[in-house]
Design a protein around this motif. Sequence first.
Motif, short mmCIF file in Angstrom:
data_model
loop_
_atom_site.label_atom_id
_atom_site.label_comp_id
_atom_site.label_asym_id
_atom_site.label_seq_id
_atom_site.Cartn_x
_atom_site.Cartn_y
_atom_site.Cartn_z
N SER A 7 1.20 -8.44 -69.15
CA SER A 7 0.48 -7.29 -68.61
C SER A 7 -0.37 -6.65 -69.70
N ILE A 8 -1.67 -6.52 -69.43
CA ILE A 8 -2.61 -5.89 -70.36
C ILE A 8 -2.93 -4.48 -69.89
N ILE A 9 -3.36 -4.37 -68.64
CA ILE A 9 -3.63 -3.07 -68.01
C ILE A 9 -2.80 -3.01 -66.74
N ALA A 10 -2.10 -1.91 -66.53
CA ALA A 10 -1.23 -1.78 -65.36
C ALA A 10 -1.17 -0.32 -64.96
N ASN A 11 -0.40 -0.05 -63.91
CA ASN A 11 -0.12 1.33 -63.50
C ASN A 11 -1.40 2.12 -63.23
N LYS A 12 -2.32 1.48 -62.49
CA LYS A 12 -3.56 2.14 -62.06
C LYS A 12 -4.46 2.55 -63.22
N GLY A 13 -4.63 1.65 -64.21
CA GLY A 13 -5.62 1.91 -65.25
C GLY A 13 -5.07 2.24 -66.62
N CYS A 14 -3.79 2.00 -66.88
CA CYS A 14 -3.20 2.28 -68.20
C CYS A 14 -3.27 1.01 -69.06
N LEU A 15 -3.92 1.10 -70.20
CA LEU A 15 -4.04 -0.03 -71.12
C LEU A 15 -2.71 -0.16 -71.86
N MET A 16 -1.77 -0.87 -71.25
CA MET A 16 -0.42 -0.99 -71.80
C MET A 16 -0.44 -1.66 -73.16
N SER A 56 -6.28 14.66 -70.13
CA SER A 56 -5.37 13.53 -70.34
C SER A 56 -4.05 13.68 -69.61
N ALA A 57 -3.80 14.83 -69.03
CA ALA A 57 -2.54 15.02 -68.29
C ALA A 57 -2.40 14.01 -67.15
N ILE A 58 -3.51 13.53 -66.61
CA ILE A 58 -3.41 12.56 -65.51
C ILE A 58 -2.91 11.21 -66.00
N CYS A 59 -2.85 11.02 -67.34
CA CYS A 59 -2.33 9.77 -67.91
C CYS A 59 -0.83 9.84 -68.17
N ASN A 71 -8.36 10.67 -61.08
CA ASN A 71 -7.01 11.16 -60.83
C ASN A 71 -6.01 10.13 -61.33
N SER A 72 -4.74 10.39 -61.14
CA SER A 72 -3.71 9.50 -61.69
C SER A 72 -3.78 8.09 -61.12
N GLY A 73 -4.45 7.93 -59.99
CA GLY A 73 -4.59 6.60 -59.40
C GLY A 73 -5.91 5.94 -59.72
N ARG A 74 -6.86 6.67 -60.25
CA ARG A 74 -8.18 6.15 -60.62
C ARG A 74 -8.53 6.69 -61.99
N LYS A 75 -8.31 5.89 -63.04
CA LYS A 75 -8.45 6.42 -64.40
C LYS A 75 -8.56 5.27 -65.39
#
Length: 316
Positions: free
Chosen positions: A200-209, A281-284, A257-261
Amino acid sequence: MALCLGIVMVLSSFALSWVRGEVFVDCGESSVSVRWSERQSLTEPWLLRLGDCPPLSVSVRPGGAEAVFHARFDDCGFRRLVTEDEIVFENELSSEASSQSPSDFSCPIVCAYERPAEWSPPMYDPLSFWVNGRGDLVFRMSFMNDDFSDVATSTTFFLGTLIPIAAAVEQQAHQPLVLLLEECVASASPDPSQDSSVYSIIANKGCLMDSKKANSRFLPRQNPSEIRLYLQAFKFSFSEEVYIHCKLVAWDPEDMNSGRKACQYDKRNERWELLDYPLESAICSCCDTVCRARTRRRTRRAVAQSVVLGPLTIKD
């Protein structure tokens, strides 16, 4: 700039007549032949380029000049556009201004083919991928060279180095949109569903894990419709070849938003940070738990497209 316009014929030949000579185009199954000729010698033929490729041959004689090109569609900077009905390859025949030719010009070279019903994105073309989305949107994703000035010429990287990747969405008569990477995974197969092990590189609706686990990171945006990142090269223990699978999303830039970021981990401050608006950044904060898309604004719909890049080769 003088423009050359004409009709595109599928798997056939056609000629374009214009103020700076004639252009004859022969579209083959996987390549194109282009012949330019001019009687008045207003253009220096050795300055002509098909995309970024020089002529295969040039001849100058009292009766005029001629330049001949032959190029495969995976060379010379051809762009591939896929629609519901067609696969289109686009490029330009152009020339820079010179002492003999006072103005530059550009002539579009286009070959269009009927899209087979069973067509799927070819995996042998890892450098750049174009596909038509809904709403007159064109998505593009590519491996890039180190300074992001052009598409990469090689897909071999050394373990631990940073792989430049760029994605963009081109808008035609559409409201301004921001491009996001909703998810990206790596696998040893062009079809991740056939691979028991994915990274997994990017997951959780746009988080660069991978920014938390390694040194991968987003780069500051040049414009909202483009996103760039450095991916730290890694290696599967069982395979040298790696495929990158990403879901690209075009979205309303005023409704992040937390689902589009687009979020990445700031190791210095030990927190997740929003790429576009760090003060929000709170939405992250959900990146370490579960991020959910907000649905109250139903009039705004995301346009998504899946893209596969690869294979790339990771070496020690």
